[in-house]
Every structure is written in structure tokens, then in C-alpha cells.
Design a protein around this motif. Structure first.
Motif, mmCIF file in Angstrom:
data_model
loop_
_atom_site.group_PDB
_atom_site.id
_atom_site.type_symbol
_atom_site.label_atom_id
_atom_site.label_comp_id
_atom_site.label_asym_id
_atom_site.label_seq_id
_atom_site.Cartn_x
_atom_site.Cartn_y
_atom_site.Cartn_z
ATOM 1 N N GLU A 36 0.858 -1.186 0.000
ATOM 2 C CA GLU A 36 0.000 0.000 0.000
ATOM 3 C C GLU A 36 0.892 1.233 0.000
ATOM 4 N N GLY A 37 0.660 2.115 -0.959
ATOM 5 C CA GLY A 37 1.488 3.305 -1.072
ATOM 6 C C GLY A 37 2.939 2.954 -1.328
ATOM 7 N N ILE A 38 3.856 3.414 -0.461
ATOM 8 C CA ILE A 38 5.281 3.104 -0.626
ATOM 9 C C ILE A 38 5.704 1.916 0.235
ATOM 10 N N TYR A 39 4.725 1.254 0.871
ATOM 11 C CA TYR A 39 5.033 0.182 1.812
ATOM 12 C C TYR A 39 4.628 -1.186 1.268
ATOM 13 N N VAL A 40 5.380 -2.209 1.702
ATOM 14 C CA VAL A 40 4.950 -3.599 1.547
ATOM 15 C C VAL A 40 4.911 -4.224 2.934
ATOM 16 N N VAL A 41 4.049 -5.222 3.077
ATOM 17 C CA VAL A 41 3.891 -5.901 4.359
ATOM 18 C C VAL A 41 4.099 -7.385 4.122
ATOM 19 N N ASP A 42 4.972 -8.006 4.906
ATOM 20 C CA ASP A 42 5.211 -9.433 4.705
ATOM 21 C C ASP A 42 4.221 -10.256 5.519
ATOM 22 N N THR A 43 4.268 -11.567 5.316
ATOM 23 C CA THR A 43 3.281 -12.443 5.941
ATOM 24 C C THR A 43 3.455 -12.552 7.448
ATOM 25 N N ARG A 44 4.541 -12.014 7.966
ATOM 26 C CA ARG A 44 4.745 -11.987 9.418
ATOM 27 C C ARG A 44 4.346 -10.645 10.023
#
Length: 456
Positions: A36-44
Motif C-alpha cells: 500500500e502506497g510506498i510500503y509492503v507488508v510481509d506475511t509476518r
């Protein structure tokens, strides 16, 4: 299935780019869940600033509904057409839009599947071009050390990053290398003196090979994967003049620099003072949402091998997914976002703040050089700043800085000992400040670990 199972699947079944074969199956790369936006979020659940913008490509950031909607709508309207027998409206419209953006008379667009196939197609065009003109011996390609142009057999042979060469048979007699235009290699010369040296080297290479055997000069405006190497001012124009003198096709590889990365649709003319004969592009054209690449070719070049000059020739190069309607629809939506949000102006404004932030790191321990243009930058780190060429120990330091930054919430693209950043173009001043703060902490912590003998 949960993240643990997916990570196990990756270890068992995925073969990734740049895979360390000694560790095949032992570890997997971070598994991302969403962006989202400039961020990524990992599965943890770790939320990370995407410092490299994927692979220099997520210009408008993640989760842009406009692009997602365009993809969904087009896939229901027309999901595919054969480019050998038909065309489609998004491809025609996109070609016209790109022709408005390119410099000079580069008005004819050929679409490919990505950057490697774009450059490969550009080089194949020079083969076709010289064969139609009755010059079968004019096939050599001049490229630079530290350049990168792709992963097809031909483009890999044109890539001057020596680390990509071991265990691949990529040497070709047609390919000739000249020096990287890296001021750190100038050996005490001024910028003007180094420029003269580089131009003289190019002329010497033409004399050595025979200019009548050279088909093309292939160059990135700045050497991106080579470490954001920015040539001396006037470099490209001087080389282009020699190419014109010897009827050599000048190809500008803008796979990284196009579509806003340097604050322009294309960087060649406005940023680097040259109007090429061919420009290649990919990555930012769709902000990475779906694959697409292409090249823009000069009308002047085409006139010599088309119409009454065609001699019965067909440019038979093509791909199953050339001008794919869904990819072209995504690109049109991406371009609309860039225009509607005045993103090129935003990049020019943010570039100054980005450069200032990177330059604030110049006096830190380990930092040997800082370079940037637009929203792409490099912090080069060496255990001994007096060295010019990095060694394996320097690469260990680079990997350690990367790991520290990752733990602090920033993805850095570690190219050996170089920390490379090319964030999404929508980035704010505050987000740039956060990137710089994390990178500063990463460098300082690595320097402390080095001083304690913890990096060996």
C-alpha cells in the motif's frame, strides 16, 4: 494455507533470480502479503518501506485502484489478441501517447514483454536494418563496463556487470566494452578531462574494430544496476556525435530512467542532452502492475528500410504478448495517474530533498561516495574509503547494512557494497527523511560491528 506453509513451498519449488545454489532449498526470501502506497507488508506482519520501488518500477505505489480497475475492465472486454493478425485499441492509444512523450522523431513504438526483450528487440532491429541496407558486416555492439541491459542471451552478453558472468557462456565476438563513465575511476582527472578521455577511448575502440563493422552503441543514461553511475556532463552528446559521423545507431536504454524516475517522461534529452535513435523502456510504464516493455524508433531510421527502401524485408521479430491489451490498458491508467497528480513536478521537487538527505551521509564511516539523479541514488560503502575497487569483504559489509535496514523497516537494494534506493515517485519529504534516518542507523551500526571485529 498459512505463511509457514507458503515459505516451505518456496524453499521446495521456487528457483529465484540470483539464487545462491549452495543454499538451494535451505532458505526462502521474505514472503510479501500486500502493498500500500510506498510500503509492503510481509506475511509476518512486518511493514517495510519499499526503498527500491520493487525493481525500480512501482512509480505510483501499491494498491492504486485506477490501475486495478483498468486491468479488470480490459480483461473482461478483450483479454488477448494475436499481434500478428490484429491489434487492439489500448495498444494503439498507448503508442500514440508514448510518441508524444519521446524526443525528436522517435514516433514508432514496438511493444515487448519487458526490459530484456525491449533491448533485445532494439538490437535485433539493428541487425535487420543493416542487412536491408546491404551491410552484413556492420553488426558489432559497443557497450560499457558496469552497464546492465537484460537477461536474454544477447542482452546478457551486453551487460558489463562481471558478477553476472561466471558459469554462463555469454561471451560474443560482436560485443565490445568500453570503460564505465564513473568519476571514481578518473584517476585524478577533472570532469572535463575525464570526459575527453572517455570520448577518446570510444574513438579508439571504433578505430580498433573498424567503424564500418559497428552497428550500435547501447547505453543507459545513467548506469543503474552498476551503482547509479552518472556520466560527466556532455558525455552522451559527444558519443552521439561520433555515432552520427560513422552511421552507428545510438540506443538509449531507459528501462530504469523513463516514466518519471528522473522527473521526465524520458531522461535522455532533458536530463542528459541527447536525442537517441532508439529508446527502450519497461518497468515504470505500468508501475510494475503487469509486464510490459517496448522501444521507440526514429522515423529517420525507419525511412531507410521501409516503403520503397524495404527491399521486400519483413521485421519478423515479435512476441505472443506484444501489445497485450491488458498491459497497455494498465499503462494508460498509470500515465493518467502520473499526469493527474503532477507527479513529474513532484519528482523534481523531491529530488532535491532526496539528494540532500543522501549527501548528509557522505561523512559517515564506511561511506566512500554518494550519487543521485531524480529519485534514484546510491551510497557506496567500503571498509577502506581510499580503495576504488570493492572486494568480497566490502560486499559483506553491504549485506550487513541491508540486513540491519530490513530489521528497521526499510528495504534497500544491496548491489554488492552499494546501497541503492529508488523509492516510489509518490514519496513525501517525511518519508524520505525516514529512509535516510534508517540508512544512517544501518551504516553506523555496521561500522560499529566492523570496529568490534564482528564482520569477518
Amino acid at each position: 494455507m498459512d505463511a509457514v506453509e507458503r515459505e516451505a513451498d518456496a524453499r521446495r519449488h521456487l528457483l529465484s533470480p540470483a539464487e545462491e545454489m549452495a543454499k538451494l532449498g535451505e532458505e526462502s526470501r521474505p514472503l510479501l502479503a500486500y502493498g500500500e502506497g510506498i510500503y509492503v507488508v510481509d506475511t509476518r506482519g512486518r511493514r517495510l518501506i519499499d526503498g527500491p520501488a520493487g525493481m525500480w518500477c512501482t512509480q505510483v505505489g501499491y494498491a492504486r485502484k485506477e490501475i486495478s480497475d483498468a486491468i479488470a475492465t480490459q480483461s473482461m472486454k478483450l483479454s488477448y489478441n494475436s499481434p500478428w493478425y490484429t491489434t487492439n485499441s489500448p495498444a494503439a492509444e498507448l503508442a500514440a501517447r508514448i510518441a508524444e512523450m519521446t524526443p525528436g522523431d522517435l514516433n514508432r513504438i514496438f511493444f515487448t514483454t519487458g526490459g530484456s526483450t525491449a533491448v533485445d528487440s532494439a538490437l535485433r532491429f539493428t541487425e535487420f536494418y543493416n542487412n536491408v541496407l546491404g551491410r552484413p558486416a556492420k553488426k558489432r555492439i559497443i557497450v560499457r563496463k558496469d552497464g546492465y541491459h537484460g537477461s536474454t542471451n544477447l542482452t546478457a552478453a551486453c551487460s558489463g556487470r562481471a558478477g553476472n558472468w561466471p558459469n554462463f557462456d555469454i561471451e560474443q565476438d560482436r560485443i565490445a566494452f568500453i570503460s564505465s563513465p564513473n568519476m571514481r575511476l578518473a584517476d585524478g582527472k577533472s570532469e572535463a578531462e575525464f570526459l575527453d578521455h572517455l570520448v577518446a577511448e570510444f574513438q579508439q575502440k571504433l578505430d580498433e574494430l573498424g567503424a564500418d563493422t559497428v552497428a550500435a552503441f547501447l547505453a543507459e543514461p545513467l548506469l543503474a544496476s552498476g551503482g547509479v553511475i552518472i556520466p560527466p556532463k556532455g558525455y552522451h552528446a559527444r558519443i552521439k556525435a561520433l555515432c552520427e559521423q560513422h552511421d552507428i545507431v545510438y540506443i538509449s536504454d531507459e528501462v530504469v530512467t523513463a516514466f518519471g524516475r528522473c522527473g521526465e517522461w524520458f531522461a535522455s534529452e532533458k536530463m542528459f542532452g541527447v536525442v537517441p535513435d532508439i529508446i527502450t523502456f519497461a518497468k515504470g510504464v505500468t508501475s510494475g502492475y503487469v509486464p510490459l516493455g517496448g522501444l521507440a524508433i526514429s522515423e529517420k531510421l525507419l525511412a531507410r528500410v521501409s516503403g520503397d527502401n524495404a527491399k521486400g524485408g519483413y521485421f519478423t521479430n515479435g512476441y505472443t504478448y506484444t501489445g497485450h491489451p491488458v498491459s497497455c490498458a494498465a499503462a494508460l491508467a498509470n500515465i493518467a495517474i502520473i499526469e493527474d497528480s503532477n507527479l513529474l513536478d513532484h519528482v523534481r521537487e523531491m529530488s532535491e530533498h532526496f539528494a540532500a538527505g543522501l549527501n548528509s551521509l557522505a561523512d559517515l564511516p564506511l561511506v566512500a561516495d554518494v550519487r543521485s539523479s531524480g529519485l534514484v541514488g546510491c551510497v557506496e560503502c567500503l571498509a577502506d574509503k581510499s580503495h576504488v575497487v570493492a572486494d568480497d569483504f566490502d560486499r559483506k559489509i553491504g549485506a550487513r547494512i541491508d540486513a540491519i535496514c530490513f530489521d528497521l523497516g526499510l528495504i534497500v537494494r544491496p548491489i554488492g557494497h552499494m546501497c541503492v534506493l529508488s523509492p516510489p515517485l509518490i514519496i513525501t519529504r517525511e518519508e524520505i527523511d525516514r529512509i535516510i534516518a534508517i540508512l544512517r542507523q544501518g551504516i553506523l551500526q555496521a561500522a560499529d560491528e566492523l570496529a568490534r571485529g564482528e564482520i569477518r
